[in-house]
Design an enzyme around this catalytic site. Sequence first.
Site: not given
Length: 254
Positions: A12, A64, A91, A159, A163
Amino acid sequence: MSNANHGRIGLVTGGGTGVGKAMTRALLAAGWRLVITGRRAAVLDAAVDELCGNDGRVVAVPADIGDPASVALLFDEIRARFGRLDLLVNNAGSNVPAIPLEDVSFAQWNAIVAANLTGAFLCTQEAFKLFKTQTPRGGRIINNGSISATTPRPNSAPYTATKHAIAGLTKATALDGRPFDIACGQIDIGNAASEMTSVISTGALQADGSTAAEPTMDPAHVADAVVSMASLPLDVNVLTMTIMATKMPFVGRG
């Protein structure tokens, strides 16, 4: 939850805080062994201590994800510790304050692209290499898309662009992974309560120029949805799922 999850290995990204930590907690409860990654070792170590008391079921590996060398080292560590990977949850992500598009600096743009898009791509690349060569082969990737993958908020160009790109990456990954038993799906989250969304509950800019407080939801519900997606056999895939606070202004937004 099914015992089929026990002994399976998941990664994750951004797993030490917010929604990522909620995902890690739920996957852990479902029997997964997990690696969590992020840039801040102290945050990851604190999350491991909180989640499982350092009993070995969750391992923190700082990285990173926007840096290819760092991602390669992360996956080298996974190979060395576990020999395989069954699940990658892309995520990790970041945002800049809501500012007019023309005021976004080049440095801000590059930072968001690295965290939200390049990182997901690099982790997907490394996961593919492992999924294709391990025995049994295959695995699952779940991308955190956000509802901004389809519908933007005002003053959110960087952003939103990343996305929207994640939605394309999800589809391309699902297609390219098909011959190799690699499934890829996307979860689009609306207003899960976290540090990133704290301003939403007090007042968020709306498309008509007004400011309004918006409902949020417990991130545990998002985490449960991820566990459901992750627990499917590899011949079944949830390509896209939207999970959101019921009364948030999304359907009909604008």
